[in-house]
Design a protein around this motif. Structure first.
Motif, PDB file in Angstrom:
ATOM      1  N   ASP A   9       0.831  -1.116  -0.027  1.00 49.89           N
ATOM      2  CA  ASP A   9       0.206  -0.031   0.039  1.00 49.89           C
ATOM      3  C   ASP A   9       0.621   1.229   0.029  1.00 49.89           C
ATOM      4  N   LEU A  10       1.917   1.013   0.337  1.00 47.56           N
ATOM      5  CA  LEU A  10       2.983   2.275   0.582  1.00 47.56           C
ATOM      6  C   LEU A  10       3.103   2.931  -0.747  1.00 47.56           C
ATOM      7  N   PHE A  11       3.213   2.044  -1.703  1.00 50.48           N
ATOM      8  CA  PHE A  11       3.632   2.222  -3.080  1.00 50.48           C
ATOM      9  C   PHE A  11       2.517   2.831  -3.950  1.00 50.48           C
ATOM     10  N   LYS A  12       1.389   2.534  -3.506  1.00 51.96           N
ATOM     11  CA  LYS A  12       0.101   2.713  -4.431  1.00 51.96           C
ATOM     12  C   LYS A  12       0.029   4.256  -4.515  1.00 51.96           C
ATOM     13  N   SER A  13      -0.980   4.757  -5.361  1.00 53.04           N
ATOM     14  CA  SER A  13      -1.067   6.248  -5.584  1.00 53.04           C
ATOM     15  C   SER A  13      -2.098   6.650  -4.366  1.00 53.04           C
ATOM     16  N   MET A  14      -1.854   7.884  -4.173  1.00 59.39           N
ATOM     17  CA  MET A  14      -2.639   8.433  -3.140  1.00 59.39           C
ATOM     18  C   MET A  14      -4.051   8.420  -3.361  1.00 59.39           C
ATOM     19  N   PHE A  16      -7.307   5.079  -2.072  1.00 55.65           N
ATOM     20  CA  PHE A  16      -7.618   4.937  -0.607  1.00 55.65           C
ATOM     21  C   PHE A  16      -9.046   5.724  -0.353  1.00 55.65           C
TER      22      PHE A  16
END
Ligand SMILES: Nc1ncnc2c1ncn2[C@@H]1O[C@H](COP(=O)(O)OP(=O)(O)OP(=O)(O)O)[C@@H](O)[C@H]1O
Ligand SMILES: [Mg+2]
Lengths: 319, 248
Positions: free
Chosen positions: B114-119, B122
């Motif tokens: 999740d850290l590397f997903k797009s903002m 979420f």
């Protein structure tokens, strides 16, 4: 968001126009140090950590990639291996460095840089010591000016896009939390030391990637590329461009390389001029050249808006 | 009754100063439990030991029957304990939205991927962020930087960041400190509202607030627990009166 769109358009234009403005080796150097500065800014500008040891990763990776090419390995193996090497070394060194903050962190990174420099210096059989690692040949398929430029600009774009993804992800936000208020970041559940290590590793790995490409420009690795003075240059270029925006550091790189190329022909004591410019930037333009440009742009916009507004008033009066 | 937090013989010495000595305390789930005491009584130190900011010299802290003594502070929000700081402690150059979003994300993301997903991936966190910000009355400031807020608004943001952890136990260190009278009333109302959903351990200087909203009050003086009881018992305690009068 608008700001980023304009910067990316400017970047694409630069990639097309650059080869016509600068000599071949110069533009390649600009793109390669562009990767270094933009990734260093992840650590410096986004996370608020100043490392004085980035040449360690740049130089080590350049040696690994140069040695592999000399050993007959293909370029497309040399680049990933050298980059992976930087990643592993950065985890190891970073693990110790992020235990300390501020001045102590800087000193530790500096000490590791010195250590690696010393190894490169005395290990003459492998690194060529003071003479540098020479005789590295570029593979035939990127030997022409055009293909080499296409290759470096592709690698550059790949790195920029990957780094942009990182700064616009939650990880990028966590880096900013640490810069803004590390204690609070910890209190809301982030393991600050772990994320500092990640930031350090990202910057160092991409710096390593750039180092692995550097060997192709002049077919050699001079020992200055792992010297701490190079680490200073990296910080200088990043600050000069501006740590406040994603692409800002690139402006610093282009400016720095262009200025040093120009002055070094005119006057042998050119670092003096660079020193003065650096002092002026740090004293009066804390956001670097990119912020200066941005402010000018804003001013221009507000003036043009004003004249538009006045025009509208005139028009209504006429009606 | 279920005790969510149990503290045994908690002690902190700074050199020869004993900031907190041998304090025992149990917090009942679903109540507001207040800790009061004159300036320098050791209240913040006591809190900092619970929240892992400073390691205790002695004693233990049990949360939901698990020994959490000396846990690093970043682990506590993930277990359900969140702390609101006495001195406003926000992320100044980030927007109100980012301040709260980051806090929610910390405790709700499941994997490192999740850290590397797009903002923008979420949606639930985005919604929760807006809800919490609206709960503390800052919706109109959501895209302002934290440093641009007034002191009172920053206190509210501080609270919103703390709530972002979706904790079971809230540690509030003088949430009304430095607030204007109207803002104090607003904050008191907020705490009262929160007590329906959270267990609260509260440090507070303003007596009328403490008396009004607490179920149990613990009184510290010179690092020691000198009294504990309902607001009425505390009001009539000779020891407490002496402690406060003795200092003035
Ligand atoms: N890091 C420290 N080093 C040395 N002494 C400390 C430290 N922190 C607190 N103290 C001392 O411990 C005692 C308790 O301080 P603490 O901040 O816990 O009090 P408090 O009850 O929160 O006071 P206030 O009502 O003013 O917030 C004080 O005498 C203080 O000077
Ligand atoms: Mg206090």
């Amino acid at each position: 968001m608008m700001k980023n769109k304009y910067s990316f358009i400017a970047l694409i234009i630069f990639l097309f126009v650059g080869p016509f403005l600068f000599p071949n080796a110069t533009i390649a150097e600009m793109l390669i140090f562009g990767i270094v500065a933009i990734s260093t800014n992840i650590m410096l500008g986004y996370t608020g950590m100043l490392s004085f040891g980035q040449a360690l990763f740049f130089g080590t990776s350049a040696y690994i990639s140069g040695l592999m090419l000399l050993g007959g390995f293909p370029l497309f193996l040399a680049i990933p291996v050298a980059t992976l090497g930087s990643f592993i070394i950065s985890l190891f060194i970073g693990y110790f460095c992020v235990k300390r903050e501020g001045l102590y962190f800087i000193c530790l990174t500096f000490a590791f840089n010195q250590m690696f420099y010393f190894i490169a210096y005395v290990w003459h059989d492998v690194t060529g010591g003071e003479d540098g690692l020479v005789g590295v040949e570029r593979p035939a398929y990127i030997d022409s000016q055009l293909t080499f430029y296409i290759f470096t600009s592709m690698m550059f774009l790949f790195a920029v896009i990957a780094l942009y993804k990182i700064v616009t992800s939650p990880l990028g936000l966590i880096f900013k939390l640490i810069r803004e208020n590390a204690n609070r970041a910890e209190a809301i559940g982030y393991n600050v030391r772990f994320y500092k290590l990640i930031s350090f590793s990202i910057a160092s790995t991409f710096t390593g990637l750039a180092g692995s490409l550097y060997v192709l420009i002049h077919s050699m690795v001079p020992i200055d590329q792992i010297h701490w003075l190079k680490s200073g240059d990296i910080i200088f270029m990043t600050l000069f461009g501006g740590v406040g925006s994603f692409l800002g550091p690139l402006i610093g790189v282009v400016g720095y390389i262009w200025l040093s190329d120009t002055f070094s022909i005119i006057w042998a004591r050119w670092p003096l001029i660079m020193g003065v410019i650096f002092a002026i930037v740090v004293l009066y333009f804390r956001g670097g050249v990119s912020e200066l440009l941005e402010n000018l742009f804003k001013k221009y916009k507000s003036i043009s808006k004003k004249t538009e507004h006045e025009q509208n008033i005139k028009n209504t009066k006429l009606n | 009754m279920n005790k969510i937090l149990k503290i045994q013989n908690l002690t902190k010495n700074f050199g020869s100063i004993s900031a907190v000595s041998n304090v025992n305390l149990e917090v009942e789930e679903g109540t507001i439990h207040s800790v009061i005491g004159p300036n320098g009584a050791g209240k913040s130190t006591f809190f900092n030991m619970i929240s892992g900011v400073i390691p205790p010299s002695n004693g233990s802290v049990y949360y939901k029957d698990k020994d959490i003594t000396g846990f690093e502070s970043f682990k506590l929000p993930h277990m359900g304990i969140a702390k609101c700081f006495q001195i406003t402690n926000v992320f100044p150059k980030l927007t109100v939205r980012e301040n709260v979003w980051a806090s929610i994300f910390s405790c709700s993301h499941k994997s490192k991927v999740d850290l590397f997903k797009s903002m923008n991936d979420f949606e639930t966190i985005d919604k929760d962020t807006e809800n919490i910000i609206s709960d503390v009355g800052l919706s109109h400031k959501i895209d302002d930087k934290a440093e641009e807020l007034s002191h009172g608004q920053q206190r509210m943001l501080e609270m919103a960041i703390t709530l972002g952890a979706k904790p079971d136990l809230l540690l509030l260190d003088e949430p009304t400190q430095g607030l204007a009278p109207e803002a104090t009333v607003e904050m008191t109302e907020l705490i009262r509202k929160l007590s329906k959903n959270y267990t609260i351990l509260l440090i507070e200087h303003k007596m009328h607030i403490v008396m009004e909203i607490s179920k149990i009050i613990t009184v510290l003086n010179f690092g020691e627990k000198i009294e504990e009881g309902t607001p009425n018992q505390i009001k009539n305690s000779k020891k407490v009166q002496d402690a406060y009068l003795g200092r003035k």
